[in-house]
Write a protein that holds these residues in place. Structure first.
Motif, PDB file in Angstrom:
ATOM      1  N   ALA A  55      26.521  73.398  91.848  1.00 58.03           N
ATOM      2  CA  ALA A  55      25.200  74.006  92.087  1.00 58.03           C
ATOM      3  C   ALA A  55      24.330  73.015  92.834  1.00 58.03           C
ATOM      4  N   PRO A  56      23.351  73.526  93.604  1.00 52.69           N
ATOM      5  CA  PRO A  56      22.431  72.633  94.313  1.00 52.69           C
ATOM      6  C   PRO A  56      21.527  71.893  93.323  1.00 52.69           C
ATOM      7  N   PRO A  57      21.015  70.710  93.726  1.00 52.03           N
ATOM      8  CA  PRO A  57      21.254  70.039  95.016  1.00 52.03           C
ATOM      9  C   PRO A  57      22.665  69.466  95.089  1.00 52.03           C
ATOM     10  N   TYR A  58      23.184  69.418  96.308  1.00 57.29           N
ATOM     11  CA  TYR A  58      24.547  68.947  96.536  1.00 57.29           C
ATOM     12  C   TYR A  58      24.484  67.473  96.950  1.00 57.29           C
ATOM     13  N   THR A  59      25.116  66.618  96.123  1.00 56.63           N
ATOM     14  CA  THR A  59      25.125  65.180  96.389  1.00 56.63           C
ATOM     15  C   THR A  59      26.484  64.806  96.960  1.00 56.63           C
ATOM     16  N   VAL A  60      26.476  64.401  98.213  1.00 50.66           N
ATOM     17  CA  VAL A  60      27.703  64.003  98.895  1.00 50.66           C
ATOM     18  C   VAL A  60      27.694  62.486  99.027  1.00 50.66           C
ATOM     19  N   GLY A  91      31.407  84.208  95.876  1.00 51.93           N
ATOM     20  CA  GLY A  91      30.134  84.904  95.786  1.00 51.93           C
ATOM     21  C   GLY A  91      29.078  84.008  96.404  1.00 51.93           C
ATOM     22  N   GLU A  92      27.988  83.783  95.690  1.00 56.95           N
ATOM     23  CA  GLU A  92      26.980  82.834  96.175  1.00 56.95           C
ATOM     24  C   GLU A  92      27.305  81.393  95.814  1.00 56.95           C
ATOM     25  N   PRO A  93      27.832  81.116  94.596  1.00 57.69           N
ATOM     26  CA  PRO A  93      28.129  79.718  94.251  1.00 57.69           C
ATOM     27  C   PRO A  93      29.225  79.143  95.149  1.00 57.69           C
ATOM     28  N   ILE A  94      29.192  77.835  95.265  1.00 67.35           N
ATOM     29  CA  ILE A  94      30.209  77.108  96.037  1.00 67.35           C
ATOM     30  C   ILE A  94      31.167  76.445  95.049  1.00 67.35           C
ATOM     31  N   GLU A  95      32.430  76.481  95.384  1.00 68.83           N
ATOM     32  CA  GLU A  95      33.457  75.817  94.565  1.00 68.83           C
ATOM     33  C   GLU A  95      34.103  74.697  95.366  1.00 68.83           C
ATOM     34  N   VAL A  96      34.328  73.575  94.682  1.00 66.81           N
ATOM     35  CA  VAL A  96      35.074  72.444  95.241  1.00 66.81           C
ATOM     36  C   VAL A  96      36.179  72.116  94.247  1.00 66.81           C
ATOM     37  N   ASN A  97      37.413  72.084  94.713  1.00 63.83           N
ATOM     38  CA  ASN A  97      38.574  71.865  93.822  1.00 63.83           C
ATOM     39  C   ASN A  97      38.618  72.940  92.736  1.00 63.83           C
ATOM     40  N   SER A  98      38.197  74.169  93.111  1.00 62.62           N
ATOM     41  CA  SER A  98      38.162  75.302  92.188  1.00 62.62           C
ATOM     42  C   SER A  98      37.188  75.100  91.044  1.00 62.62           C
TER      43      SER A  98
END
Length: 284
Positions: A208-213, A197-204
């Protein structure tokens, strides 16, 4: 002519007793003859003396036989004792040989155990190194931190999407990053960055933003190489186009956790064993 006297210190006991008994009997008989004793009484005394001598001889014979029997018993006991000692010595030699064999086997076992411990330590080191490279082991080090956020009052088509984070991550890999995480989710070869949908999934796991990489690598060159990488340039162009906010900072000491262990299970692939084990459990 007078008979020479006996040497009592050197004469055997049996000879001394017999000789003294006979001498005394002769003395008694001579004194009685001098007194005019009758021949009949002299014969009776002589018979008594002979009887005493016979009894004494019989006792001496019995003693000699008993001594001989005791000597035979002593010899038999001595032989039996010697046999037992020799048997015990043979058992002792066998036990000593067994102890020597066990010592050799123990030394070989200790050497094999030391070799196994070395191989185990090497295997653990390889597992740790592979875990760090594949994302399944925690790591620590210096690198860069990039914080990405949606613009203010962004519309549905102006927010950061999974493909945007994928471009960011690919640029960091191209710049030489060794480990990367997004909002605490460690990336591995089985990790996926996707929209649900709108949310992003990482490793399922939804983030949520802000995204800290956070990327661990050579902080002296990692940030500059990211900006110059192909994927990094595309991400920066998208950020300028849609108004994403992004900040890049160097970090000295960060720790990244391991990716979920469930991702280590192979679902379709099969491990290819290149070096089959030989007898004994060692690879050729």
């Amino acid at each position: 002519m007078t008979e020479p006297s006996l040497d009592r210190a050197r004469t055997p006991l049996l000879t001394l007793i017999t000789q003294e008994a006979l001498d005394r009997d002769y003395q008694v008989a001579a004194s009685r003859r001098g007194d005019g004793e009758r021949p009949e009484r002299r014969r009776s005394y002589r018979g008594g003396v002979i009887a005493v001598i016979g009894v004494f001889a019989m006792l001496v014979t019995v003693a000699a036989v008993q001594t001989s029997q005791n000597a035979d018993v002593d010899d038999a006991s001595r032989a039996s004792l010697i046999d037992r000692v020799e048997a015990r010595q043979a058992v002792l030699r066998d036990n000593q040989d067994r102890i020597a064999q066990l010592r050799d086997a123990n030394a070989q076992g200790q050497e094999a155990l030391s070799s196994l411990n070395r191989r185990y330590a090497d295997a653990r080191a390889r597992v740790a190194a592979l875990g760090a490279l594949t994302g399944f082991a925690p790591v620590t080090g210096s690198g860069v931190r990039i914080v990405v956020d949606n613009p203010d009052y962004a519309g549905p088509n102006e927010v950061v999407r999974d493909s945007d984070l994928a471009l960011l991550v690919n640029g960091l890999w191209e710049a030489g990053a060794e480990a990367i995480s997004i909002n605490g989710q460690r990336l591995s070869g089985a990790s996926a960055i996707r929209n649900s949908g709108e949310p992003i999934e990482v490793n399922s796991v939804g983030i949520a933003p802000p995204y800290t990489v956070i990327a661990i690598g050579d902080r002296r060159t990692l940030g500059a190489d990211f900006v110059e990488s192909r994927s990094g340039l595309r991400f920066l162009n998208l950020a300028d186009q849609y108004g994403f906010t992004h900040e890049i900072d160097n970090v000295d000491d960060v720790r990244l956790g391991a990716a979920p262990s469930s991702f280590q299970r192979l679902r379709s692939a099969t491990y290819l064993q290149r070096n089959p084990k030989t007898k004994g459990g060692e690879a050729p």
